[in-house]
Enzyme design. Structure first.
Site, short mmCIF file in Angstrom:
data_model
loop_
_atom_site.label_atom_id
_atom_site.label_comp_id
_atom_site.label_asym_id
_atom_site.label_seq_id
_atom_site.Cartn_x
_atom_site.Cartn_y
_atom_site.Cartn_z
CB THR A 1 -0.97 0.00 1.20
OG1 THR A 1 -0.24 -0.24 2.41
CG2 THR A 1 -2.03 -1.07 1.04
CE LYS B 1 0.78 -3.47 3.21
NZ LYS B 1 0.10 -2.37 4.00
CB THR C 1 -0.31 -1.46 8.38
OG1 THR C 1 -0.95 -0.19 8.44
CG2 THR C 1 0.94 -1.26 7.56
CD GLU D 1 2.72 5.38 6.56
OE1 GLU D 1 1.90 4.86 5.79
OE2 GLU D 1 2.37 5.98 7.60
CG ASN E 1 0.32 8.46 8.86
OD1 ASN E 1 -0.40 7.49 8.69
ND2 ASN E 1 1.65 8.38 8.84
CB THR F 1 -1.74 8.39 1.97
OG1 THR F 1 -2.17 8.42 3.35
CG2 THR F 1 -1.19 9.74 1.59
#
Length: 496
Positions: free
Chosen positions: A182, A208, A233, A335, A491, A496
């Site tokens: 993602t 992931k 996630t 991230e 975030n 996103t």
């Protein structure tokens, strides 16, 4: 400087892939179906739907999020494994369906019905002598609180369930890894071989995750509920041809999780969808030098904890090491992350005590910001140590254990990638706290050490109120990253 994808997205050796698996991936347009874009998708879009299959049911195991708002695929997969565990043949499955773009979390009973429908569609498309054995486990990731676009999925499934498309090439595995992604910046795929019980075993793993990472997975269990707009996630899949029983595979996976995925954190947020599934086909070939000799395992025999303690212990070690490597890729791809931080806590009475303290440090926003700024701020570290939620005294403990502020040592050490340094006097190490008292440091030298991408932090409790003589010698390691402005930017954008 090379990108993360250039440094960490490594090709796999096809000779390392396990036997007995066939895979395929395709673009189904899942994200666009739930949030239509006015622009056309690229000519060669990233796949977002993948299928991993076996010819016959194989040993299956799984660990799942403890979040109360478990996603529909979590509930369905854990229920299937629980049902299998109560049967004489153990938990077995024939396929795993993966989708990215929609988590199918917090979608009520309709979400569970969609998950069940996905599993049924896969089972109907795959050949089987007995459809009841044609069980499909699910992995879903993406936006929370949005129903699965069943039309898009149903249209795409025949493309990846086609026997002429399913195969075991390294390129197909790579496309499956891409389908997991993602906000990840690179596919996380690893494979290796190891010898076990006179057989050459292959193992391949995909995971992931980049944000909403602070897993605490456990064995199969599940509930549903809620309503929230977030992104779910961490997903992982490990496939091996090692001959191991379902029960032993489940036990080994839980051991590995406790020392790998359950020891990482990007932002301290536990997802609704965290899942790691393991499959074992048992088709590993006999080693050439084992032919004609006495085999540790006979053809068709599966490793169990009680029946094959030596082989089981070796498998647990191999799986744990492999899962650590996979989990580290998630932290490195956090991230906005620029640094990979290894936190070692030692001198505690139990592993759980050390683990909770390491977790507390790893999730401190102030500590992570200081690390981003290359600031050896030991005060923030001690603060996180001091408020850690420690477990209650166990029945076997004769007295309560507490942190002794006058015993704590804190130091940063260079990390060479050759394992954890054990010597406190390692050249280049930076001691900032000794026996609870600050140590004067050269700020310029400290900045040089902390400007590196890989940082190693050690907190030695020196036994706390017990002291080493009373058994306070346990340690735990956690892996985390720094907290940057980029994380906030990513975030802060709901798209996103």
């Amino acid at each position: 400087m090379a990108t993360k994808a250039e440094r960490f997205a490594k090709p796999i050796n096809p000779a390392h892939l396990p036997q007995g698996f066939a895979v395929a991936a395709t673009y189904a347009g899942i994200k666009n179906a739930i949030s239509p874009s006015p622009s056309k998708p690229p000519a060669n879009p990233k796949p977002d739907l993948a299928l991993i299959t076996t010819a016959v049911p194989v040993a299956a195991a799984g660990t799942f999020t403890k979040n109360a708002f478990k996603a529909a695929p979590v509930v369905l997969s854990s229920n299937l494994l629980l049902q299998g565990a109560s049967s004489s043949n153990g938990s077995r499955a024939k396929s795993v369906l993966v989708n990215s773009g929609c988590a199918n979390a917090v979608t009520g009973m309709g979400g569970y019905e969609d998950a069940s429908r996905c599993a049924t569609l896969v089972s109907e498309l795959l050949p089987a002598e007995n459809q009841e054995d044609n069980k499909t486990l699910l992995l879903s990731t993406g936006v929370i609180g949005v129903p699965l676009p069943m039309g898009a999925i149903q249209d795409a499934l025949p493309r990846i369930a086609d026997k002429d498309i399913l195969n075991s090439s390294e390129q197909s595995w790579w496309e499956v890894a891409r389908a997991f992604m993602t906000t990840d910046t690179f596919p996380k795929l690893r494979a290796k071989t190891f010898n076990l019980g006179g057989r050459k075993c292959g193992i391949v793993g995909i995971d992931k995750g980049a944000g909403m990472i602070h897993p605490a997975m456990t064995g199969p269990q599940g509930t549903t509920g809620g309503n929230r707009q977030l992104h779910a996630t961490l997903l992982g899949l490990v496939c091996t041809d090692a001959p191991i029983s379902p029960e032993a595979l489940q036990s080994a996976l839980e051991h590995a999780m406790a020392r790998s995925f359950n020891c990482i954190s990007v932002d301290g947020d536990m997802s609704t969808n965290d899942t790691v599934i393991a499959l074992a086909s048992g088709l590993a070939p006999i080693l050439p030098d084992a032919e004609g000799g006495e085999l540790a395992l006979e053809p068709g025999e599966e490793i169990t904890e009680q029946g094959h303690p030596q082989e089981y212990a070796q498998f647990v070690e191999e799986l744990t090491t492999f899962c650590k490597e996979l989990s580290h890729l998630i932290v490195r791809d956090g991230e906005g992350a620029e640094k990979f931080v290894e936190i070692d806590v030692r001198g505690a009475p139990t592993y759980e005590h050390a683990h909770r303290i390491a977790s507390s440090i790893s999730t401190s926003a102030l500590v992570k910001c200081a690390l981003h700024g290359s600031d050896a701020n030991w005060g923030r570290i001690l603060c996180a140590v001091g408020y850690a939620d420690l477990p209650s005294a166990g029945s076997g403990q004769q007295k309560k254990w507490e942190i002794d502020p006058l015993k704590v040592n804190v130091q940063f050490l260079p990390r060479s990638g050759q394992g954890l340094p054990d010597d406190a006097a390692v050249p280049g190490s930076l001691v900032v706290l000794k026996d609870g008292a600050p140590v004067g440091v050269d700020e310029a030298e400290a900045a040089k050490l902390l400007e590196k991408e890989d940082i190693f932090l050690r907190v030695d409790l020196q036994g706390g109120s017990w002291g080493p003589a009373e058994g306070a010698k346990e340690s735990a390691t956690y892996w985390t990253c720094d907290l940057s402005k980029e994380y906030v930017a990513i975030n802060g954008d709901y798209r996103t």
